[in-house]
Design an enzyme around this catalytic site. Structure first.
Site, PDB file in Angstrom:
ATOM      1  N   HIS A  62      -5.340  -1.312   8.489  1.00 41.08           N
ATOM      2  CA  HIS A  62      -4.019  -0.691   8.679  1.00 41.08           C
ATOM      3  C   HIS A  62      -3.725  -0.588  10.178  1.00 41.08           C
ATOM      4  O   HIS A  62      -4.062   0.392  10.828  1.00 41.08           O
ATOM      5  CB  HIS A  62      -3.991   0.684   8.021  1.00 41.08           C
ATOM      6  CG  HIS A  62      -2.607   1.255   7.863  1.00 41.08           C
ATOM      7  ND1 HIS A  62      -1.514   0.788   8.567  1.00 41.08           N
ATOM      8  CD2 HIS A  62      -2.136   2.258   7.079  1.00 41.08           C
ATOM      9  CE1 HIS A  62      -0.436   1.474   8.218  1.00 41.08           C
ATOM     10  NE2 HIS A  62      -0.795   2.373   7.321  1.00 41.08           N
ATOM     11  N   PRO A  84       0.844  -1.207   0.000  1.00 42.39           N
ATOM     12  CA  PRO A  84       0.000   0.000   0.000  1.00 42.39           C
ATOM     13  C   PRO A  84       0.873   1.248   0.000  1.00 42.39           C
ATOM     14  O   PRO A  84       1.812   1.347   0.787  1.00 42.39           O
ATOM     15  CB  PRO A  84      -0.777  -0.119   1.324  1.00 42.39           C
ATOM     16  CG  PRO A  84       0.077  -0.997   2.194  1.00 42.39           C
ATOM     17  CD  PRO A  84       0.782  -1.940   1.262  1.00 42.39           C
ATOM     18  N   GLN A 133      -6.983  -0.604   1.506  1.00 41.20           N
ATOM     19  CA  GLN A 133      -6.440  -0.477   2.861  1.00 41.20           C
ATOM     20  C   GLN A 133      -7.275   0.534   3.653  1.00 41.20           C
ATOM     21  O   GLN A 133      -7.469   1.672   3.224  1.00 41.20           O
ATOM     22  CB  GLN A 133      -4.968  -0.051   2.844  1.00 41.20           C
ATOM     23  CG  GLN A 133      -4.343  -0.224   4.237  1.00 41.20           C
ATOM     24  CD  GLN A 133      -2.918   0.246   4.349  1.00 41.20           C
ATOM     25  OE1 GLN A 133      -2.597   1.355   3.919  1.00 41.20           O
ATOM     26  NE2 GLN A 133      -2.057  -0.556   4.950  1.00 41.20           N
ATOM     27  N   TYR A 174      -0.784   4.127  13.568  1.00 44.32           N
ATOM     28  CA  TYR A 174      -2.130   4.667  13.395  1.00 44.32           C
ATOM     29  C   TYR A 174      -3.093   4.032  14.398  1.00 44.32           C
ATOM     30  O   TYR A 174      -2.680   3.320  15.304  1.00 44.32           O
ATOM     31  CB  TYR A 174      -2.564   4.528  11.931  1.00 44.32           C
ATOM     32  CG  TYR A 174      -1.613   5.287  11.012  1.00 44.32           C
ATOM     33  CD1 TYR A 174      -1.359   6.645  11.237  1.00 44.32           C
ATOM     34  CD2 TYR A 174      -0.912   4.662   9.988  1.00 44.32           C
ATOM     35  CE1 TYR A 174      -0.457   7.352  10.447  1.00 44.32           C
ATOM     36  CE2 TYR A 174      -0.002   5.363   9.195  1.00 44.32           C
ATOM     37  CZ  TYR A 174       0.218   6.699   9.435  1.00 44.32           C
ATOM     38  OH  TYR A 174       1.116   7.403   8.661  1.00 44.32           O
ATOM     39  N   THR A 205       0.450   5.543  -0.260  1.00 42.54           N
ATOM     40  CA  THR A 205      -0.314   6.778  -0.373  1.00 42.54           C
ATOM     41  C   THR A 205       0.239   7.596  -1.531  1.00 42.54           C
ATOM     42  O   THR A 205       1.452   7.715  -1.676  1.00 42.54           O
ATOM     43  CB  THR A 205      -0.188   7.538   0.962  1.00 42.54           C
ATOM     44  OG1 THR A 205      -0.850   6.748   1.947  1.00 42.54           O
ATOM     45  CG2 THR A 205      -0.774   8.917   0.905  1.00 42.54           C
TER      46      THR A 205
HETATM   47  C1  LIG Z   1       5.092   6.797  -1.116  1.00 41.52           C
HETATM   48  C2  LIG Z   1       4.811   5.798  -0.030  1.00 41.52           C
HETATM   49  C3  LIG Z   1       3.544   5.775   0.564  1.00 41.52           C
HETATM   50  C4  LIG Z   1       3.240   4.813   1.537  1.00 41.52           C
HETATM   51  N1  LIG Z   1       1.947   4.739   2.039  1.00 41.52           N
HETATM   52  C5  LIG Z   1       1.598   3.698   2.827  1.00 41.52           C
HETATM   53  C6  LIG Z   1       0.231   3.484   3.159  1.00 41.52           C
HETATM   54  O1  LIG Z   1      -0.681   4.197   2.718  1.00 41.52           O
HETATM   55  N2  LIG Z   1      -0.050   2.429   3.968  1.00 41.52           N
HETATM   56  C7  LIG Z   1       0.922   1.597   4.454  1.00 41.52           C
HETATM   57  O2  LIG Z   1       0.612   0.657   5.186  1.00 41.52           O
HETATM   58  N3  LIG Z   1       2.220   1.765   4.121  1.00 41.52           N
HETATM   59  C8  LIG Z   1       2.581   2.767   3.306  1.00 41.52           C
HETATM   60  N4  LIG Z   1       3.891   2.888   2.889  1.00 41.52           N
HETATM   61  C9  LIG Z   1       4.879   1.863   3.283  1.00 41.52           C
HETATM   62  C10 LIG Z   1       5.008   0.784   2.197  1.00 41.52           C
HETATM   63  O3  LIG Z   1       3.816   0.011   2.106  1.00 41.52           O
HETATM   64  C11 LIG Z   1       6.191  -0.187   2.444  1.00 41.52           C
HETATM   65  O4  LIG Z   1       5.983  -0.882   3.655  1.00 41.52           O
HETATM   66  C12 LIG Z   1       7.529   0.526   2.520  1.00 41.52           C
HETATM   67  O5  LIG Z   1       7.682   1.442   1.457  1.00 41.52           O
HETATM   68  C13 LIG Z   1       8.693  -0.489   2.488  1.00 41.52           C
HETATM   69  O6  LIG Z   1       8.660  -1.255   1.319  1.00 41.52           O
HETATM   70  P1  LIG Z   1       9.619  -0.926   0.041  1.00 41.52           P
HETATM   71  O7  LIG Z   1      11.016  -0.898   0.553  1.00 41.52           O
HETATM   72  O8  LIG Z   1       9.355  -2.064  -0.888  1.00 41.52           O
HETATM   73  O9  LIG Z   1       9.192   0.395  -0.489  1.00 41.52           O
HETATM   74  C14 LIG Z   1       4.240   3.876   1.949  1.00 41.52           C
HETATM   75  C15 LIG Z   1       5.505   3.927   1.369  1.00 41.52           C
HETATM   76  C16 LIG Z   1       5.787   4.853   0.383  1.00 41.52           C
HETATM   77  C17 LIG Z   1       7.153   4.826  -0.256  1.00 41.52           C
END
Ligand SMILES: Cc1cc2nc3c(=O)[nH]c(=O)nc-3n(C[C@H](O)[C@H](O)[C@H](O)COP(=O)(O)O)c2cc1C
Length: 381
Positions: free
Chosen positions: A176, A28, A104, A181, A30
């Site tokens: 979530h 997920p 989510q 949160y 944002t």
């Molecule tokens: C731009 C961005 C927005 C994110 N928004 C959310 C979100 O809405 N909900 C959530 O659970 N995690 C969110 N995360 C965390 C990611 O789901 C993920 O756990 C984190 O980026 C680590 O994984 P990666 O190294 O593959 O990016 C966000 C991460 C990024 C980079």
């Protein structure tokens, strides 16, 4: 496809019978890109469509389930029935490309953003201010403690948002419970100092997350016409003392296992990160959790898994069945397809500042990617 990557492409069946076509999930993320009325924007739909051909399941950006839970500029809403057409567009943009679509569900609690919510009043389990370095924004505000009646209302509203997700055609919802949160705020001994039925002991701090799960499942049983996925995301530890420890996370995991979810999703940024304290082990948190949960419920691991070799290693070393990719799928929308077609050498691992249109990233997210230092691997051009 290279033989060594075959484990990433084995189908996997969730407890409720839903079949995932491979082992890769889009994490997920944002996008800060909703329309001013909090419906999903066209740019956001294009962004999802560009990434939903390869992964078995796409988990959307978090959608707020109550107006006072809004935690991001440009966050799309799931708190009113008038949002169902917007949610339907998100679900369709993902499903039309062949991936399962999971919404989510989110409430920011004490990390909601005051200027985005009614009266600027944040709420939480207890009146405990967040640390300024927690969450995406620095929220310099002490929340109001929710009344018992309001807690019951909040639980119902998670159910209502689930009903909207079903009506909008999603394949599932993810609660979530990570990143500090509201679900985590109720579970944490740092933010929950209540002494009523929602707090006071470890068991009572589990009451709220469990009630949300039960309500979500009740709504699914009542409204879904076909198997509908329910997942839960959690962050395993908090830095505060008191705060959630690995041992408390094991108790939460037991509760989640007993609740019979379709999956549990880790909310961490480094798959191989070590526990902060309280565990006498050299293993990573993912390994400890995978070992503790075993085959009782599928786990989705995540965090800085960049290459297919790293993804295979993560699956094989921990025995978990699923890996989520976040930033990697923003940087390389065709990550899965390239591995599947034997073109893994062409996977992009850095972002060229001129490639926004090519990557189909909405403007507000792109600006943050370019400007928040160290978040994305941006090329110097
Ligand atoms: C731009 C961005 C927005 C994110 N928004 C959310 C979100 O809405 N909900 C959530 O659970 N995690 C969110 N995360 C965390 C990611 O789901 C993920 O756990 C984190 O980026 C680590 O994984 P990666 O190294 O593959 O990016 C966000 C991460 C990024 C980079």
């Amino acid at each position: 496809m290279k033989e060594i990557y075959k484990p990433l492409f084995e189908p996997f069946t969730l407890k409720n019978g839903v079949q995932l076509k491979n082992r890769i999930v889009m994490a997920p993320m944002t996008t800060f890109s909703a329309n001013p009325d909090d419906t999903a924007s066209d740019a956001e739909l294009t962004y999802y469509a560009a990434r939903s051909n390869g992964p078995a399941m796409v988990i959307t950006a978090c959608a707020y389930i109550q107006a006072n839970g809004k935690g991001f500029e440009g966050q799309f809403a799931a708190d009113r029935d008038t949002m169902i057409p917007s949610l339907r567009r998100v679900a369709s943009s993902i499903k039309e490309k062949g991936s399962k679509a999971v919404l989510q569900l989110y409430h920011g609690g004490r990390l909601a953003v005051p200027h985005l919510i009614p009266n600027g009043e944040t709420v939480s389990a207890s009146s405990v201010a967040p640390r300024l370095d927690r969450g995406f924004y620095s929220i310099d505000k002490t929340p109001r403690s929710l009344s018992d009646e309001e807690v019951v209302e909040l639980i119902k509203d998670f159910g209502e948002a689930t009903r909207r997700a079903i009506e909008a055609g999603f394949d599932g919802v993810e609660l979530h419970g990570a990143t500090g949160y509201i679900l985590q705020q109720f579970f944490s001994p740092h933010s929950n100092t209540r002494t009523d039925r929602w707090g006071g002991s470890l068991e009572k701090r589990l009451t709220f997350p469990l009630a949300v799960i039960e309500e979500t499942k009740r709504v699914i049983a009542e409204c879904a016409l076909q198997p509908f996925i329910i997942g839960y995301r959690l962050t395993p530890e908090e830095p505060e003392t008191p705060g959630i420890t690995m041992n408390e996370t094991f108790a939460l995991l037991d509760t989640l296992v007993e609740a019979e979810l379709d999956y549990i999703h880790m909310g961490i940024t480094d798959f191989w990160s070590k526990p902060r304290r309280g565990v006498d082990s050299k293993q990573s948190r993912m390994e400890l959790i995978a070992e503790y949960v075993g085959n009782r419920v599928p786990i989705i691991g995540v965090g800085s898994i960049h290459t297919p070799d790293e993804a295979v290693q993560a699956l094989e070393q921990t025995g978990i069945p699923l890996i989520a990719l976040g930033r990697e799928l923003i940087v390389e929308p065709e990550w899965v397809e390239k591995v599947e077609q034997g073109n893994e050498k062409d996977i992009k691992t850095t972002v060229n500042p001129n490639d926004q249109a090519l990557l189909q990233v909405p403007e507000p997210l792109w600006e943050l990617m370019m400007n928040v230092k160290g978040w994305f691997p941006v090329e110097n051009v």
